[in-house]
Design an enzyme around this catalytic site. Structure first.
Site, PDB file in Angstrom:
ATOM      1  N   ARG A   1     -13.901   0.163  -2.729  1.00  0.00           N
ATOM      2  CA  ARG A   1     -14.151   0.435  -1.314  1.00  0.00           C
ATOM      3  C   ARG A   1     -15.435   1.236  -1.181  1.00  0.00           C
ATOM      4  NH1 ARG A   1     -10.089   1.040   2.075  1.00  0.00           N
ATOM      5  NH2 ARG A   1     -11.749   1.848   3.395  1.00  0.00           N
TER       6      ARG A   1
ATOM      7  N   ASP B   1       0.846  -1.199   0.000  1.00  0.00           N
ATOM      8  CA  ASP B   1       0.000   0.000   0.000  1.00  0.00           C
ATOM      9  C   ASP B   1       0.883   1.252   0.000  1.00  0.00           C
ATOM     10  OD1 ASP B   1      -2.210   1.902   0.950  1.00  0.00           O
ATOM     11  OD2 ASP B   1      -3.311   0.008   1.015  1.00  0.00           O
ATOM     12  N   ASP B   2       0.345   2.357   0.468  1.00  0.00           N
ATOM     13  CA  ASP B   2       1.018   3.661   0.413  1.00  0.00           C
ATOM     14  C   ASP B   2       2.405   3.618   1.072  1.00  0.00           C
ATOM     15  OD1 ASP B   2       1.408   6.349  -0.083  1.00  0.00           O
ATOM     16  OD2 ASP B   2      -0.368   7.034   1.004  1.00  0.00           O
TER      17      ASP B   2
ATOM     18  N   LYS C   1      -4.237  -1.048  -6.315  1.00  0.00           N
ATOM     19  CA  LYS C   1      -5.190  -0.305  -5.480  1.00  0.00           C
ATOM     20  C   LYS C   1      -4.990   1.176  -5.765  1.00  0.00           C
ATOM     21  CE  LYS C   1      -6.154   0.862  -0.636  1.00  0.00           C
ATOM     22  NZ  LYS C   1      -5.948   0.484   0.793  1.00  0.00           N
TER      23      LYS C   1
ATOM     24  N   ASP D   1     -11.991   3.187   6.095  1.00  0.00           N
ATOM     25  CA  ASP D   1     -10.878   2.280   6.376  1.00  0.00           C
ATOM     26  C   ASP D   1     -11.169   1.505   7.660  1.00  0.00           C
ATOM     27  OD1 ASP D   1      -9.447   3.321   4.263  1.00  0.00           O
ATOM     28  OD2 ASP D   1      -7.744   4.006   5.472  1.00  0.00           O
TER      29      ASP D   1
ATOM     30  N   SER E   1     -10.970   3.246  -4.875  1.00  0.00           N
ATOM     31  CA  SER E   1     -11.554   3.811  -3.648  1.00  0.00           C
ATOM     32  C   SER E   1     -12.626   4.842  -3.992  1.00  0.00           C
ATOM     33  CB  SER E   1     -10.457   4.438  -2.790  1.00  0.00           C
ATOM     34  OG  SER E   1      -9.488   3.470  -2.469  1.00  0.00           O
TER      35      SER E   1
ATOM     36  N   ASP F   1      -6.142   4.859  -4.683  1.00  0.00           N
ATOM     37  CA  ASP F   1      -6.803   5.663  -3.655  1.00  0.00           C
ATOM     38  C   ASP F   1      -7.352   6.959  -4.259  1.00  0.00           C
ATOM     39  OD1 ASP F   1      -7.634   6.078  -1.053  1.00  0.00           O
ATOM     40  OD2 ASP F   1      -5.671   5.599  -0.207  1.00  0.00           O
TER      41      ASP F   1
END
Ligand SMILES: *[C@@H]1O[C@H](CO)[C@@H](O)[C@H](O)[C@H]1NC(C)=O
Ligand SMILES: *[C@@H]1O[C@H](CO)[C@@H](O)[C@H](O)[C@H]1NC(C)=O
Ligand SMILES: *[C@@H]1O[C@H](CO)[C@@H](O)[C@H](O)[C@H]1NC(C)=O
Ligand SMILES: *[C@@H]1O[C@H](CO)[C@@H](O)[C@H](O)[C@H]1NC(C)=O
Length: 412
Positions: free
Chosen positions: A218, A82-83, A158, A222, A192, A160
């Site tokens: 999503r 992830d990030d 993914k 979160d 997202s 965001d």
């Protein structure tokens, strides 16, 4: 003017008849795997906080665990960074660069390692100019970044949606999807998008469009590592079911966010609630933890193949919730195997979010079962056939507080 509108109308009808669901052949079942964010978050300070260090060693160790300890056989395959994986600046060619200290061999090295074990590799970006944590994002770089993720042999991306306006979200996710498609490398596209539309911009997401362009999306906040976060997610899906279930199925899934197993946040009974609801929803099952901290009991749940079969059922139906009492819900999910291509098997999950115990009774025949022959009933957590029953039988179950039970009825 009238003629003009008339023509536009036909153009619109024509266009809407040629667009179809995202057809990259991926995520025919909800993705399973591991994602760094839930537990490791922006784990860049490896010196001071080695327990939460997001680096190459961590990612390779997750791959090894999946490979050696039965997770891969159970279906866990995607390992997703992830990030906070990149340098703070792009290189002089405008390319993203993996953090030189934490990922000294670069991302292709990690991809190769993961692929060699037969597993799949996922990464992260943001649709804006920076990521949520301030690293370079993909805005103005869709083509370059899509190409680079493809070169790194990424299998899951993914994306965001921090820091951008509503209008931009609605356009940019479609555009980035087209760039991913143009690379020729199929990548699960996790958006997202609807979360930001609903919870940041307070508008109604266009799920028709989201499910057309994304494999996974999503639709809520979160998850954090606490029981109350799990209760909030369960309650959200209870309330949003009517809205979401139509857009949920093979190739396109609502994502309630990661599992919090392995973080010491849940009792055994709460972990049954967590996994029961995710399995019944046909949600992605993405762990986020130090794999060494998964308890024996959590591991038993994750490797319970009767449970995973419900979560991964090819029909991909999101279970329908029925409120039996204020805090007791029965989730009902039809799935395979079918008898004679007519009668589905059906799972019933009873979930008690309250802090007392009680007994509920229900008659399965009132919830979509229709074979006049008997059904064999399996207790999914015990992995035992417990009885046979007919359509008119009533089933009495004790569900302690903050606990769940799942019974699957197989048509005989
Ligand atoms: C790109 O989109 C086309 C049309 O939907 C599809 O057939 C193809 O598999 C996609 N390719 C990739 C790499 O996603
Ligand atoms: C769950 O706990 C609550 C306590 O408030 C109780 O009233 C209810 O009957 C219980 N439900 C089941 C199915 O055990
Ligand atoms: C039983 O229910 C299933 C699912 O609702 C349905 O597809 C099927 O046609 C039904 N069968 C009969 C004989 O009613
Ligand atoms: C259920 O029915 C099947 C088929 O008639 C039989 O073989 C089985 O023993 C029964 N199971 C129970 C628990 O009674």
């Amino acid at each position: 003017m009238a003629v003009y509108l008339f023509v536009l109308f036909f153009v619109a009808v024509y266009l809407s008849s040629v667009v179809e669901l995202l057809d990259n052949g991926l995520a025919r079942r909800p993705p399973m795997g591991w994602m760094s964010w839930g537990y490791y978050m922006c784990g860049v300070d490896c010196q001071r906080n080695p327990q939460k260090c997001l680096d190459e060693k961590l990612i390779l160790s997750v791959a090894d665990k999946f490979y050696k300890e039965g997770y891969q056989e159970a279906g866990f395959e995607y390992i997703i960074i992830d990030d906070c994986w990149s340098e703070k600046k792009r290189d002089h060619n405008g390319k993203l660069v993996a953090d030189r200290k934490r990922f000294p061999n670069g991302m292709k090295y990690i991809a190769d390692y993961i692929h060699k074990l037969g597993l799949k590799f996922g990464m992260y970006t943001n649709i804006a100019a920076t990521t949520c944590m301030g690293y370079p994002g993909s805005r103005e770089h869709f083509k370059t970044d899509a190409k680079m993720f493809a070169e790194w042999e990424v299998d899951y991306l993914k994306v965001d949606g921090c820091f951008v306006e509503e209008d931009y979200l609605n356009i940019a996710y479609i555009k980035l999807g087209a760039h991913l498609n143009a690379t020729g490398r199929p990548m699960v596209y996790s958006c997202s998008w609807p979360y930001y539309i609903e919870f940041i911009h307070h508008k109604q997401p266009d799920y028709q469009s989201v499910s057309k362009y994304c494999n996974v999306w999503r639709s809520y906040h979160d998850v954090v590592t606490s029981w109350s976060a799990i209760k909030a997610i369960v309650t959200h899906y209870l309330e949003a079911y009517e809205h979401l279930y139509k857009f949920h199925g093979p190739g396109h899934w609502n994502d309630p966010d990661m599992l919090i197993f392995g973080t010491g946040s849940l009792t055994d009974s709460q972990s049954r609630v967590h996994i029961a609801v995710y399995a019944m929803l046909a949600a992605p099952l993405l762990l986020s933890c130090d794999m060494n901290r998964i308890s024996e009991y959590e591991k038993k749940l994750l490797l319970n193949l009767d449970l995973i079969a419900i979560a991964q059922d090819p029909l991909g139906v999101m279970a329908k919730p029925h409120a039996l009492q204020r805090l007791v819900t029965m989730w009902v999910k039809p799935h395979l195997p079918k008898k004679g291509d007519k009668y589905n098997s059906v799972s019933f999950a009873l979930v008690n979010l309250s802090d007392e115990t009680a007994t509920v009774s229900f008659t399965p025949g009132q919830y979509g079962l229709n074979s006049s022959d008997n059904y064999a009933v399996m207790d999914i957590f015990a992995q035992l056939f417990i009885r046979n029953m007919s359509l008119s039988d009533t089933f009495r179950v004790n569900v302690p507080s903050e606990d769940a039970a799942i019974y699957t009825m197989f048509p005989l």
